[in-house]
Design a protein around this motif. Structure first.
Motif, PDB file in Angstrom:
ATOM      1  N   TYR A 423       0.954  -1.225  -0.038  1.00 26.68           N
ATOM      2  CA  TYR A 423      -0.014  -0.030   0.072  1.00 26.68           C
ATOM      3  C   TYR A 423       0.944   1.377  -0.118  1.00 26.68           C
ATOM      4  O   TYR A 423       2.086   1.021   0.412  1.00 26.68           O
ATOM      5  N   GLY A 424       0.170   2.309  -0.270  1.00 28.96           N
ATOM      6  CA  GLY A 424       1.093   3.514  -0.302  1.00 28.96           C
ATOM      7  C   GLY A 424       0.079   4.777   0.030  1.00 28.96           C
ATOM      8  O   GLY A 424      -1.228   4.442  -0.292  1.00 28.96           O
ATOM      9  N   VAL A 425       0.427   5.880   0.708  1.00 31.04           N
ATOM     10  CA  VAL A 425      -0.538   6.902   0.921  1.00 31.04           C
ATOM     11  C   VAL A 425      -0.082   8.092  -0.164  1.00 31.04           C
ATOM     12  O   VAL A 425       0.806   8.180  -0.636  1.00 31.04           O
ATOM     13  N   LEU A 426      -1.306   8.996  -0.316  1.00 31.49           N
ATOM     14  CA  LEU A 426      -1.114  10.136  -1.300  1.00 31.49           C
ATOM     15  C   LEU A 426      -0.140  10.988  -0.626  1.00 31.49           C
ATOM     16  O   LEU A 426      -0.477  11.237   0.593  1.00 31.49           O
ATOM     17  N   ARG A 427       0.581  11.593  -1.409  1.00 29.12           N
ATOM     18  CA  ARG A 427       1.236  12.746  -0.863  1.00 29.12           C
ATOM     19  C   ARG A 427       0.568  13.847  -0.441  1.00 29.12           C
ATOM     20  O   ARG A 427       0.543  14.530   0.827  1.00 29.12           O
ATOM     21  N   LYS A 428      -0.563  14.228  -1.211  1.00 30.51           N
ATOM     22  CA  LYS A 428      -1.657  15.345  -1.021  1.00 30.51           C
ATOM     23  C   LYS A 428      -2.970  14.568  -1.144  1.00 30.51           C
ATOM     24  O   LYS A 428      -3.262  14.057  -2.095  1.00 30.51           O
ATOM     25  N   GLU A 429      -4.015  14.845  -0.259  1.00 29.25           N
ATOM     26  CA  GLU A 429      -5.049  14.221  -0.295  1.00 29.25           C
ATOM     27  C   GLU A 429      -6.033  15.447   0.510  1.00 29.25           C
ATOM     28  O   GLU A 429      -5.460  16.002   1.390  1.00 29.25           O
ATOM     29  N   LYS A 430      -7.238  15.534  -0.335  1.00 31.64           N
ATOM     30  CA  LYS A 430      -8.022  16.515   0.620  1.00 31.64           C
ATOM     31  C   LYS A 430      -9.386  15.805   1.331  1.00 31.64           C
ATOM     32  O   LYS A 430      -9.443  14.500   0.840  1.00 31.64           O
ATOM     33  N   CYS A 431     -10.088  16.381   1.917  1.00 37.77           N
ATOM     34  CA  CYS A 431     -11.406  15.986   2.449  1.00 37.77           C
ATOM     35  C   CYS A 431     -12.294  15.241   1.181  1.00 37.77           C
ATOM     36  O   CYS A 431     -12.227  16.094   0.290  1.00 37.77           O
ATOM     37  N   THR A 432     -12.818  14.165   1.506  1.00 35.21           N
ATOM     38  CA  THR A 432     -13.712  13.860   0.610  1.00 35.21           C
ATOM     39  C   THR A 432     -14.718  14.522   0.269  1.00 35.21           C
ATOM     40  O   THR A 432     -15.505  14.597  -0.685  1.00 35.21           O
ATOM     41  N   GLY A 433     -15.138  15.510   1.000  1.00 32.59           N
ATOM     42  CA  GLY A 433     -16.140  16.564   0.905  1.00 32.59           C
ATOM     43  C   GLY A 433     -17.537  15.927   1.736  1.00 32.59           C
ATOM     44  O   GLY A 433     -18.571  16.452   1.440  1.00 32.59           O
ATOM     45  N   ASP A 434     -17.398  14.858   2.384  1.00 33.31           N
ATOM     46  CA  ASP A 434     -18.595  14.421   2.905  1.00 33.31           C
ATOM     47  C   ASP A 434     -19.323  15.240   3.965  1.00 33.31           C
ATOM     48  O   ASP A 434     -20.578  15.323   3.602  1.00 33.31           O
ATOM     49  N   PRO A 435     -18.773  15.906   4.950  1.00 39.98           N
ATOM     50  CA  PRO A 435     -19.659  16.836   5.603  1.00 39.98           C
ATOM     51  C   PRO A 435     -20.286  17.954   4.850  1.00 39.98           C
ATOM     52  O   PRO A 435     -21.412  18.430   5.074  1.00 39.98           O
ATOM     53  N   VAL A 436     -19.519  18.556   3.859  1.00 40.72           N
ATOM     54  CA  VAL A 436     -19.850  19.512   3.128  1.00 40.72           C
ATOM     55  C   VAL A 436     -21.108  19.107   2.119  1.00 40.72           C
ATOM     56  O   VAL A 436     -22.221  19.774   1.877  1.00 40.72           O
ATOM     57  N   ARG A 437     -20.953  17.867   1.599  1.00 39.01           N
ATOM     58  CA  ARG A 437     -21.987  17.369   0.701  1.00 39.01           C
ATOM     59  C   ARG A 437     -23.172  17.073   1.659  1.00 39.01           C
ATOM     60  O   ARG A 437     -24.482  17.551   1.135  1.00 39.01           O
ATOM     61  N   ARG A 438     -23.254  16.733   2.935  1.00 38.73           N
ATOM     62  CA  ARG A 438     -24.380  16.450   3.570  1.00 38.73           C
ATOM     63  C   ARG A 438     -24.817  17.904   4.228  1.00 38.73           C
ATOM     64  O   ARG A 438     -26.326  17.869   4.614  1.00 38.73           O
ATOM     65  N   LEU A 439     -24.145  18.766   4.463  1.00 36.93           N
ATOM     66  CA  LEU A 439     -24.398  19.932   4.755  1.00 36.93           C
ATOM     67  C   LEU A 439     -25.034  20.810   3.625  1.00 36.93           C
ATOM     68  O   LEU A 439     -25.561  21.847   3.848  1.00 36.93           O
ATOM     69  N   GLY A 440     -25.022  20.364   2.453  1.00 32.28           N
ATOM     70  CA  GLY A 440     -25.552  21.170   1.371  1.00 32.28           C
ATOM     71  C   GLY A 440     -24.811  22.161   0.422  1.00 32.28           C
ATOM     72  O   GLY A 440     -25.134  22.874  -0.115  1.00 32.28           O
ATOM     73  N   ASN A 441     -23.398  22.237   0.944  1.00 38.72           N
ATOM     74  CA  ASN A 441     -22.448  23.234   0.273  1.00 38.72           C
ATOM     75  C   ASN A 441     -21.859  22.501  -1.096  1.00 38.72           C
ATOM     76  O   ASN A 441     -20.909  21.802  -1.047  1.00 38.72           O
ATOM     77  N   ASP A 442     -22.597  22.446  -2.276  1.00 35.39           N
ATOM     78  CA  ASP A 442     -22.336  21.811  -3.371  1.00 35.39           C
ATOM     79  C   ASP A 442     -21.190  22.319  -4.081  1.00 35.39           C
ATOM     80  O   ASP A 442     -20.447  21.453  -4.476  1.00 35.39           O
TER      81      ASP A 442
END
Ligand code: SF4
Ligand code: SF4
Length: 635
Positions: A423-442
């Motif tokens: 396995y390996g991890v990404l050097r740069k990774e952003k939040c998947t957007g889960d909280p903003v998706r469910r809070l309605g910030n499209d």
């Protein structure tokens, strides 16, 4: 007395009777249409659902068969009242032919002869259902008016009582016709009593919650098909559910299908911890809006008809949607209302603004510098994903920045090393957007998902594994709106596949032999992903599994979902404390979690319980027990 000989129908009807029947039938049908017609028009006049596809119909037909014809969901979730309800429904189905024939007899065009073999059989067949229906409706009446479960609401519904009386009268007059002879006045009286009951019942259907008799089969058949699926917005002018003009045909159909059973409210973590949110009232609020203003109105949906505060108390746990017997999809409606509030700038929340700002400026929901993630990766000596490894290990906000989440990731990596999985991890990774998706910030969700999709494509990632069910769901389902995400699995699925190769407590000598462990089903792993057995397989490595009162599909939320982990203090009692109490009440020494958000919620809730609280471990930490302190990654 003649015992169940044949059904007695009057032999002939006078002209006056025929005219009277015709006039009453026309009046009844007109009264039915006077309410049903406008509702049907409101549904048809609502906006089309941009992402709705009728095909493939296989799953729709199956859902219709299972949920409508078999009444499986109704019976499964509330066995006794569910079965009583199912008998009423099956009796209605059996009575469709009986009723057509009944109305035909007045004009001499009845097609089921009571003395013929087919008619005789069918009338007996319907009599069995009539009997079951009569008993069931009495039982349901007693439950509603004498037992009075709290989720049915404090107000007694006399309308429901009257409908129950009519249904009982329909069955009783039908059954009574087996005990008289067709030439007797009693047969004629019973025929007319049955007819009048029927003609009073028909117009009441659309005027009461019994409208679901007509609409709910259609609602179930036409549902979006995916659990808690948030539909894409239909372009730049679509801001979510702002006003009536934004209500889609599916939402309007669902609003009119609600049978007010209160199952959603009974299972809602927000409702049951004293918050304003009541999912049944949300649906009825949309219905009241449609009744008063219609689907073309530009009046706001939030305000008089539904409360913004309530809408933002939803954890998107999906319990309501899972329970609803008529196919109402609460989560897209609640998220749609949030979208409307966020995308038009009418939602003002200090914590929400802080979260949005953190994600706009940085890369994670915790608002911590990405440099801290880099340091953590270096400290753990995680390999960087270079396209040659089997898995991309997705850290997520919790795994990359939260101290406890980091411990979980570190232990999971130790297990992967031990198993020889690359396995390996990404050097740069952003939040998947889960909280903003469910809070309605499209807009923000789109930016985050596009950036991540691009990074994954550049790194040629084929397979992801994550410790967070929210990341799994968002990557696998929500990102599809902006591209094709790689295959992803939750670490419980990975670990369960390899459980045989992990040390069992009895093998390493320092395990928890004789101790008990309780597993908490995260909403986003259980109801959302249908994964129940895999995390239990791993949790069982810590001892003997016990189950809490609410478990598997009925699991009670931890309170973190829907972006609520990042919002302020809850009103009422804390959802996490209620759930932690349920888990602790099992007497288990260990609580096994499989989501870093559940973990963080329970950590605080258990700390508040003080001494003697069970220990809290993620299943990755359980899997890593007994492994060497250091294991080297495979290259
Ligand atoms: S999704 Fe969960 S929190 Fe939201 S309304 Fe439904 S049951 Fe309540
Ligand atoms: S939304 Fe569904 S579960 Fe809730 S009250 Fe209406 S029919 Fe019952």
């Amino acid at each position: 007395m003649i015992l169940l000989s044949t059904l007695a129908e009057p032999q002939s009807f006078s002209l006056l009777e025929k005219l009277l029947f015709s006039a009453l039938a026309i009046a009844s049908a007109a009264a039915f249409w006077s309410r049903f017609g406008p509702i049907a028009r409101k549904i048809l006049q609502s906006k089309k659902d941009p992402s709705f596809h009728l095909f493939p119909v296989g799953k729709r037909l199956w859902d219709f068969f299972w949920e409508v014809l078999c009444q499986a969901k109704v019976v499964r979730e509330r066995p006794l009242p569910g079965l009583a309800h199912a008998f009423v429904f099956w009796a209605f189905c059996a009575f469709a032919l009986v009723t057509l024939n009944h109305c035909g007899t007045v004009f001499g065009i009845g097609f089921l002869a009571p003395t013929g073999p087919i008619g005789r059989f069918y009338f007996y067949f319907a009599a069995v259902f009539a009997l079951a229906c009569a008993v069931s409706i009495v039982a349901l009446f007693i439950r509603r008016f004498l037992i009075r479960p709290k989720w049915l609401g404090a107000k007694l519904s006399w309308e429901s009582g009257f409908i129950a009386l009519l249904i009982f009268a329909l069955m009783a007059t039908y059954l009574g016709s087996f005990y008289v002879v067709d030439t007797s006045p009693a047969a004629r009286i019973l025929w007319w009593l049955h007819t009048l009951t029927l003609l009073i019942f028909l117009p009441l259907i659309p005027h009461t919650k019994h409208l679901h008799l007509v609409l709910s089969p259609i609602t179930v058949f036409l549902s979006r098909g995916g659990f808690a699926q948030i539909p894409p917005l239909a372009g730049d002018e679509d801001f979510g559910l702002v006003a009536g003009a934004d209500l889609t045909q599916l939402v309007t159909l669902q609003a009119y299908s609600c049978v007010e059973c209160g199952r959603c409210t009974e299972h809602c973590p927000a409702s049951s911890t004293g918050k304003l949110l009541n999912p049944k009232e949300i649906i009825l609020g949309v219905r009241a809006y449609l009744n008063d203003l219609g689907p073309a109105s530009d009046q706001p949906l939030l305000g008089k008809y539904n409360s913004q505060e309530a809408v933002f108390q939803c954890t998107t746990c999906g319990a309501c949607e899972f329970q609803c017997p008529v196919g109402i999809e609460h989560v897209p409606i609640l998220v749609g209302l949030r979208r409307g509030a966020v995308n038009t700038g009418t939602w003002e929340d200090q914590h929400g603004s802080k979260l949005f700002l953190a994600l706009e400026r940085g890369s994670n929901a915790l608002g911590i510098s990405p440099a801290e993630r880099d340091k953590f990766i270096q400290k753990q000596a995680f390999p960087i994903f270079d396209g040659t490894q089997e898995y991309c290990l997705w850290l997520g906000c919790m795994g990359g920045y939260d101290p406890k989440g980091r411990e979980i990731i570190a232990d999971f990596a130790r297990v992967m090393n031990y198993l020889g999985t690359s396995y390996g991890v990404l050097r740069k990774e952003k939040c998947t957007g889960d909280p903003v998706r469910r809070l309605g910030n499209d807009l923000l969700f789109q930016q985050l998902s596009e950036a991540n999709l691009e990074a994954l494509a550049q790194n040629k990632v084929k397979k992801i594994v994550s410790i967070c069910p929210h990341c799994v769901r968002t990557i696998q389902e929500d990102w599809k709106e902006y591209g094709t995400p790689p295959e992803i699995e939750h670490h419980s699925e990975f670990l369960a596949r390899h459980a045989d190769r992990l040390p069992h407590p009895s093998e390493d000598g320092k395990g928890l032999q004789g101790e008990t462990v309780v597993f908490h089903d995260p909403c986003y792993l259980g109801r959302y992903r249908n994964v129940y057995d895999e995390p239990r397989t791993v949790a069982a490595l810590a001892g003997i599994l016990v189950e809490p009162v609410r478990t598997r599909e009925r699991s009670f939320c931890c309170g973190a979902g829907g972006g609520l982990a990042f919002l302020g203090e809850e009103t009422g009692s804390r959802v996490s404390q209620v759930r932690a109490g349920e888990l602790a009440a099992t007497g288990a020494q260990t609580i096994a979690a499989a989501c870093p958000f559940c973990n963080t919620m329970f950590r605080d809730a258990l700390a508040a319980r003080g001494e003697g609280a069970p220990q809290l471990l993620d299943i990755a930490q359980i899997a890593a027990r007994g492994l060497p302190e250091r294991t080297e990654p495979v290259h």
